[in-house]
Design a protein around this motif. Structure first.
Motif, PDB file in Angstrom:
ATOM      1  N   ALA A 189     -13.634  -2.816 -17.745  1.00 44.04           N
ATOM      2  CA  ALA A 189     -12.384  -2.068 -17.586  1.00 44.04           C
ATOM      3  C   ALA A 189     -12.581  -0.846 -16.695  1.00 44.04           C
ATOM      4  N   LEU A 190     -13.703  -0.165 -16.864  1.00 43.28           N
ATOM      5  CA  LEU A 190     -13.966   1.004 -16.024  1.00 43.28           C
ATOM      6  C   LEU A 190     -14.204   0.589 -14.573  1.00 43.28           C
ATOM      7  N   LEU A 191     -14.845  -0.557 -14.352  1.00 46.82           N
ATOM      8  CA  LEU A 191     -15.018  -1.057 -12.987  1.00 46.82           C
ATOM      9  C   LEU A 191     -13.663  -1.338 -12.334  1.00 46.82           C
ATOM     10  N   CYS A 192     -12.735  -1.918 -13.102  1.00 44.73           N
ATOM     11  CA  CYS A 192     -11.379  -2.145 -12.577  1.00 44.73           C
ATOM     12  C   CYS A 192     -10.716  -0.816 -12.226  1.00 44.73           C
ATOM     13  N   LEU A 193     -10.923   0.188 -13.055  1.00 47.65           N
ATOM     14  CA  LEU A 193     -10.334   1.500 -12.780  1.00 47.65           C
ATOM     15  C   LEU A 193     -10.901   2.099 -11.505  1.00 47.65           C
ATOM     16  N   VAL A 194     -12.217   1.980 -11.322  1.00 52.29           N
ATOM     17  CA  VAL A 194     -12.851   2.522 -10.117  1.00 52.29           C
ATOM     18  C   VAL A 194     -12.371   1.775  -8.875  1.00 52.29           C
ATOM     19  N   MET A 195     -12.320   0.458  -8.954  1.00 49.33           N
ATOM     20  CA  MET A 195     -11.874  -0.314  -7.801  1.00 49.33           C
ATOM     21  C   MET A 195     -10.410  -0.052  -7.462  1.00 49.33           C
ATOM     22  N   GLY A 196      -9.582   0.150  -8.490  1.00 47.54           N
ATOM     23  CA  GLY A 196      -8.174   0.422  -8.245  1.00 47.54           C
ATOM     24  C   GLY A 196      -7.931   1.742  -7.552  1.00 47.54           C
ATOM     25  N   ALA A 197      -8.829   2.715  -7.752  1.00 48.57           N
ATOM     26  CA  ALA A 197      -8.656   4.027  -7.137  1.00 48.57           C
ATOM     27  C   ALA A 197      -9.460   4.199  -5.859  1.00 48.57           C
ATOM     28  N   THR A 198     -10.221   3.188  -5.456  1.00 49.91           N
ATOM     29  CA  THR A 198     -11.119   3.309  -4.308  1.00 49.91           C
ATOM     30  C   THR A 198     -10.513   2.639  -3.092  1.00 49.91           C
ATOM     31  N   THR A 199     -10.724   3.218  -1.941  1.00 54.36           N
ATOM     32  CA  THR A 199     -10.259   2.644  -0.684  1.00 54.36           C
ATOM     33  C   THR A 199     -11.006   1.353  -0.385  1.00 54.36           C
ATOM     34  N   PRO A 200     -10.302   0.268  -0.056  1.00 52.52           N
ATOM     35  CA  PRO A 200     -11.000  -0.981   0.293  1.00 52.52           C
ATOM     36  C   PRO A 200     -12.002  -0.765   1.423  1.00 52.52           C
ATOM     37  N   GLY A 201     -13.154  -1.385   1.270  1.00 54.48           N
ATOM     38  CA  GLY A 201     -14.229  -1.226   2.241  1.00 54.48           C
ATOM     39  C   GLY A 201     -15.270  -0.221   1.830  1.00 54.48           C
ATOM     40  N   THR A 202     -14.958   0.619   0.822  1.00 59.36           N
ATOM     41  CA  THR A 202     -15.924   1.625   0.365  1.00 59.36           C
ATOM     42  C   THR A 202     -17.015   0.993  -0.483  1.00 59.36           C
ATOM     43  N   ILE A 203     -16.621   0.094  -1.387  1.00 62.88           N
ATOM     44  CA  ILE A 203     -17.586  -0.565  -2.264  1.00 62.88           C
ATOM     45  C   ILE A 203     -18.163  -1.759  -1.523  1.00 62.88           C
ATOM     46  N   THR A 204     -19.425  -1.705  -1.202  1.00 61.37           N
ATOM     47  CA  THR A 204     -20.053  -2.749  -0.394  1.00 61.37           C
ATOM     48  C   THR A 204     -20.373  -4.004  -1.192  1.00 61.37           C
ATOM     49  N   SER A 205     -20.309  -3.918  -2.529  1.00 65.80           N
ATOM     50  CA  SER A 205     -20.657  -5.076  -3.349  1.00 65.80           C
ATOM     51  C   SER A 205     -19.504  -6.044  -3.522  1.00 65.80           C
ATOM     52  N   VAL A 206     -18.345  -5.738  -2.936  1.00 61.32           N
ATOM     53  CA  VAL A 206     -17.205  -6.645  -3.062  1.00 61.32           C
ATOM     54  C   VAL A 206     -17.506  -7.925  -2.300  1.00 61.32           C
ATOM     55  N   SER A 207     -17.274  -9.052  -2.957  1.00 61.95           N
ATOM     56  CA  SER A 207     -17.559 -10.334  -2.317  1.00 61.95           C
ATOM     57  C   SER A 207     -16.594 -10.574  -1.175  1.00 61.95           C
ATOM     58  N   GLN A 208     -17.111 -11.017  -0.052  1.00 61.79           N
ATOM     59  CA  GLN A 208     -16.296 -11.269   1.131  1.00 61.79           C
ATOM     60  C   GLN A 208     -15.791 -12.713   1.130  1.00 61.79           C
ATOM     61  N   LEU A 209     -14.475 -12.866   1.189  1.00 59.30           N
ATOM     62  CA  LEU A 209     -13.882 -14.191   1.286  1.00 59.30           C
ATOM     63  C   LEU A 209     -13.901 -14.648   2.735  1.00 59.30           C
ATOM     64  N   PRO A 210     -14.088 -15.927   2.982  1.00 60.18           N
ATOM     65  CA  PRO A 210     -14.105 -16.417   4.371  1.00 60.18           C
ATOM     66  C   PRO A 210     -12.768 -16.135   5.066  1.00 60.18           C
ATOM     67  N   GLY A 211     -12.840 -15.432   6.187  1.00 58.93           N
ATOM     68  CA  GLY A 211     -11.658 -15.143   6.970  1.00 58.93           C
ATOM     69  C   GLY A 211     -10.772 -14.058   6.415  1.00 58.93           C
ATOM     70  N   ALA A 212     -11.166 -13.396   5.316  1.00 60.45           N
ATOM     71  CA  ALA A 212     -10.335 -12.354   4.700  1.00 60.45           C
ATOM     72  C   ALA A 212     -10.766 -10.994   5.196  1.00 60.45           C
ATOM     73  N   SER A 213      -9.796 -10.104   5.309  1.00 60.02           N
ATOM     74  CA  SER A 213     -10.088  -8.734   5.691  1.00 60.02           C
ATOM     75  C   SER A 213     -10.721  -8.002   4.510  1.00 60.02           C
ATOM     76  N   PRO A 214     -11.362  -6.843   4.760  1.00 67.22           N
ATOM     77  CA  PRO A 214     -11.935  -6.082   3.628  1.00 67.22           C
ATOM     78  C   PRO A 214     -10.898  -5.721   2.575  1.00 67.22           C
ATOM     79  N   ALA A 215      -9.682  -5.375   3.013  1.00 67.13           N
ATOM     80  CA  ALA A 215      -8.643  -5.029   2.046  1.00 67.13           C
ATOM     81  C   ALA A 215      -8.241  -6.238   1.210  1.00 67.13           C
ATOM     82  N   ALA A 216      -8.082  -7.401   1.860  1.00 70.25           N
ATOM     83  CA  ALA A 216      -7.714  -8.606   1.113  1.00 70.25           C
ATOM     84  C   ALA A 216      -8.802  -9.002   0.127  1.00 70.25           C
ATOM     85  N   ALA A 217     -10.073  -8.905   0.560  1.00 63.60           N
ATOM     86  CA  ALA A 217     -11.174  -9.237  -0.342  1.00 63.60           C
ATOM     87  C   ALA A 217     -11.233  -8.270  -1.521  1.00 63.60           C
TER      88      ALA A 217
END
Length: 886
Positions: A384-412
């Motif tokens: 739950a705390l990870l969801c809270l951190v991700m919800g308040a963080t600008t996309p692209g800041t957290i490098t551990s986010v899995s990259q979807l094929p052909g998706a932008s950093p924000a979409a991923a």
């Protein structure tokens, strides 16, 4: 972060407060075995209260008469003293008597002047207390006092209510429980402790006599209240702290905590309370220091009682070895729970302060320890705390986010956040953690409102809001969401959280089994509700034993904050009345429950909605009410809304220096890094571009808007993207290039309709109509049709500025279709439209728009050959335009 579509201030939706993820719910996951604690001894103030209670319950000749009209008030004052929690030290005898007098005569019966009946009654109380306490000269006198309490004051438990009527206190009543507690503590005291208590009582009484005689009182160290009462005091401070931010200075909030820390330096929860206070005031160094101190103190207080005896052989040695192994296992379990709580609380602190990397490091440590201990409850809190951190963080800041094929950093980023929220909801339901269920439902509804076009969840999963099932049912199972499914999800989350709040409160307050023995007072309450103990379904997991009340309180906070999410959803959909109703529900209906930050957010939403519908004077009244409730102004959300309203007002007045300064102040509210607060930063920079456009610096405004548009697209800010498209369209229109502006306006309309942002789509429709008119009279008919289609919703729910702009644009479209007086006479409503637009613009203090309406009225009167009215319109135009030119 959501904002109303037309007035453009940022309004945060603080329904997912990180405080719901602090230590109390986690601490229940592995309750550590407690060491046996010695019973508290009786204090001198307890003896004084026992004397007062005996004088009230079983008065003799020297005590106040029980037949007096003031006798019930005396009992109320004693009950208040028994339950008093707002003090950490026991009062002196003078203070105790002053409390009784103030409670009985100061607040209940004012006007107790010298010589009155109330004053005489209080003199009798003081005399009786002095007579009883001065008679305690030997230990046998204390024995006689407590024996008389047992025999004559405390009634025995009875099953029939009539048997307990008369003098004395029912053993199960508040007074009876207190007297029984004092008697139990007295019987557990050795003779030496009784002698010491007698000396303390005599010193306690002598100090009061010295004060009454005007002599210097002997120095008596203030006595700390017993440990359970200090725990109650600290729990109350932790609850009140979230409501006191912005109302009291930090020093006033922490003053009783500092005194308690000086008197009891090894009390851990004092540091926990000061940690939360420092965190609320964004003092990161102090918050971290007190957090370390709290867990250092818990390390010392959670050590095992001692090793197993080393002597013995055979069975005795085997028993000692097993006992030692059991104590070692318990100590290891306590240490794991302490480390988990420390790491998770540290991550929550960094998340609230916007320290993304530090929060993730603490979360990784939490997960590592919890996985080693197979603690599913702790892992759910970490998720739950990870969801809270991700919800308040600008996309692209957290490098551990899995990259979807052909998706932008924000979409991923947003795709993974949606998956984590659904997983968090599923695990919370499986583990029976109601506070995390409520958090997950509201967070998922907020996510769907901000990102309505995310890919549906995987087959076989459900987010709990019905979105997956609805998506599978629509469009032949193609997975497309029904119209406004995000609004349905928000309403469902609000309803479910309210139901969960009621259920958890009932379950937390219901004992597992009926009490085996109950006195007469309990018997009256329990008659006819025997099924209450079996009808309430179990909502809490076994790991939540002892923490149900804390979890229910967190659900209550979330239920109060859920109104903010619903208010923002209605504002986005174009219903300001319903939005204001939910903001008021958070302030009025849940004002005693909602945290200070949530109440400030409700004030921000209400002021934003009121300024759009009623103008700046009405908004100032709302902000004045916010200042009265929170004079210190700790909320950035409320500060951002205040600056946004002031910036709009400055632009309407063409005070460009003030407008630029206000936009810079709003940018200063955001984090200096781009890892968080991206929505607030985009809002501030957009206002800078609008100010440049108002100053006529069109090229600079276009360049700034294009840069912001790229940033909004890269970070997945859909609402900001749509607003910036409208800004670019206006800039090109002002530059005299309607053909260049047309694609931007068309794209903005399409985006607004995809977001179901009705007011934003109506604003884009008005701009489109103006562009059609700018491209020539041959397009005026199309512009009129466009406006007439949008006018009903604009007049019903639009802001003052949008209504004025729509009516002016409709009048211009009608005027462009007529070249002679006959056509203007047939469309006589043109003048009504312009007059109404001028009135609305003046109500909004937009003298430039009002002058434009007056100018058009003069043209219409001139076309109709009405010279006098034409001159009056021209004079009104000159009057209105003068301050603008100045």
């Amino acid at each position: 972060m959501l904002r109303p579509p037309h007035c453009k201030p940022i309004v945060a939706i603080n329904c997912c407060n990180a405080q719901a993820l602090h230590v109390p719910p986690l601490a229940a996951s592995q309750p550590a075995p407690q060491r046996p604690v010695a019973m508290e001894t009786v204090k001198a103030v307890d003896v004084a209260l026992c004397v007062l209670l005996r004088a009230y319950l079983c008065p003799d000749e020297s005590d106040p008469a029980a037949t007096s009209d003031l006798h019930p008030l005396f009992g109320q004052a004693l009950l208040h003293e028994i339950r008093r929690r707002e003090e950490t030290h026991s009062p002196s005898l003078i203070q105790l008597l002053q409390h009784v007098q103030a409670r009985r005569c100061g607040h209940v019966c004012p006007g107790a002047e010298e010589g009155s009946t109330a004053a005489a009654y209080f003199v009798t109380i003081k005399s009786a207390v002095g007579q009883h306490l001065s008679g305690l000269e030997l230990p046998d006198d204390l024995v006689g006092l407590f024996t008389s309490l047992r025999d004559s004051v405390i009634n025995q438990c009875t099953s029939a209510p009539a048997e307990s009527e008369g003098e004395g206190a029912d053993a199960s009543s508040a007074m009876g429980l207190y007297l029984r507690m004092c008697y139990a503590r007295y019987t557990a005291m050795p003779f030496e402790a009784v002698c010491s208590l007698l000396s303390d009582v005599q010193a306690y009484f002598d100090a009061a006599v010295a004060v009454l005689q005007g002599q210097p009182a002997p120095h008596v160290e203030p006595t700390l209240k017993p440990g359970p009462q200090l725990e109650l005091f600290l729990n109350d401070r932790l609850v009140d702290m979230a409501h006191s931010i912005g109302r009291l200075p930090q020093a006033d909030i922490e003053r009783p905590l500092v005194k308690l820390e000086a008197a009891a330096p090894r009390l851990p929860r004092t540091h926990l309370a000061r940690h939360f206070s420092s965190l609320h005031h964004r003092d990161s160094a102090a918050a971290l220091d007190h957090l370390h101190r709290f867990f250092d103190r818990t390390l010392h207080t959670s050590q095992p009682a001692g090793g197993a005896p080393g002597a013995g052989a055979g069975a005795g040695a085997s028993h000692a070895a097993s006992a030692g192994a059991g104590q070692a296992e318990e100590a290891a379990a306590r240490e794991r729970g302490r480390l988990q709580a420390a790491a998770l609380t540290l991550g929550s602190m960094h998340a609230q302060l916007g320290h993304v990397e530090e929060a993730l490091q603490a979360l990784n440590e939490t997960v590592r320890i919890a996985q080693q201990a197979s603690d599913d409850t702790c892992l759910a809190h970490a998720l739950a705390l990870l969801c809270l951190v991700m919800g308040a963080t600008t996309p692209g800041t957290i490098t551990s986010v899995s990259q979807l094929p052909g998706a932008s950093p924000a979409a991923a980023h947003h795709s993974q956040l949606g998956q984590l929220l659904r997983r968090c909801l599923r695990r919370s339901e499986e583990l029976q953690l109601p506070h995390l269920v409520a958090y997950s439902r509201l967070a998922l509804a907020r996510f769907q409102l901000l990102h309505p076009h995310q890919p549906p969840p995987a087959a076989g999963t459900d987010d709990g809001s019905g979105a997956a099932a609805a998506g599978a049912a629509g469009s032949g199972g193609s997975g497309s969401s029904p119209p406004c499914s995000s609004s349905v999800a928000v309403a469902a989350a609000l309803r479910d959280t309210a139901h969960l709040h009621m259920a958890t409160r009932l379950a937390a307050s219901t004992p597992a089994v009926p009490p085996l023995a109950s006195g007469a007072a309990s018997a009256r309450v329990l008659r006819g509700v025997g099924d209450l103990f079996t009808s309430t379904a179990s909502l809490f997991a076994p790991s939540m034993a002892g923490m149900q009340s804390s979890a229910a309180t967190e659900v209550e906070h979330l239920a109060a904050g859920a109104h903010l999410l619903q208010a923002a959803a209605w504002e986005l959909r174009g219903s300001r009345q319903l939005s204001q109703a939910h903001s008021l529900a958070c302030l009025a209906g849940s004002g005693g429950v909602a945290r200070a930050e949530e109440q400030c957010t409700a004030f921000a939403q209400l002021a934003t909605s009121v300024v759009a519908a009623h103008g700046y004077q009405a908004a100032q009244q709302v902000l004045a009410a916010a200042d009265e409730r929170f004079p210190l102004g700790q909320s950035r959300v409320l500060a951002a809304a205040r600056l946004a309203i002031a910036h709009d007002r400055a632009l309407h007045r063409l005070d460009l220096h003030a407008a630029m300064d206000l936009a810079a102040q709003m940018a200063a509210l955001a984090s200096p890094t781009d890892s968080t607060d991206m929505g607030l930063r985009l809002e501030a920079e957009e206002r800078v571009a609008r100010t440049l456009l108002a100053a006529g610096r069109v090229d600079e405004a276009v360049q700034a808007a294009q840069s912001l548009f790229a940033a909004a697209v890269a970070t997945g800010q859909a609402l900001h993207t749509t607003r910036l498209l409208l800004l670019l369209a206006r800039a090109h229109q002002q530059a005299g290039s309607p053909l260049t502006a047309l694609p931007y306006a068309l794209t903005a309309i399409d985006h607004a309709r995809q977001l179901h942002a009705d007011m934003l789509a109506a604003e884009a429709a008005v701009l489109m109509a103006r562009l059609w008119c700018d491209m020539g009279p041959q397009h005026a008919q199309h512009a009129q049709q466009e406006l007439e289609a949008a006018l009903p919703i604009i007049l019903a729910h639009g802001s003052l500025e949008l209504q004025a702009a729509a009516q002016t644009a409709l009048a211009e479209a009608v005027m462009a279709q007529h070249t002679g007086a006959d056509g203007l006479r047939r469309d006589a409503e043109v003048l009504g439209l312009l007059e109404d637009a001028q009135r609305l613009s003046l109500q909004l203090e937009d003298r430039g728009a009002a002058a434009h309406s007056a100018y058009l009225q003069a043209l219409v009167h001139d076309g109709l050959g009405q010279g006098g009215l034409r001159d009056a319109g021209a004079a009104s135009f000159a009057t209105l335009i003068q301050p603008v030119l100045a």
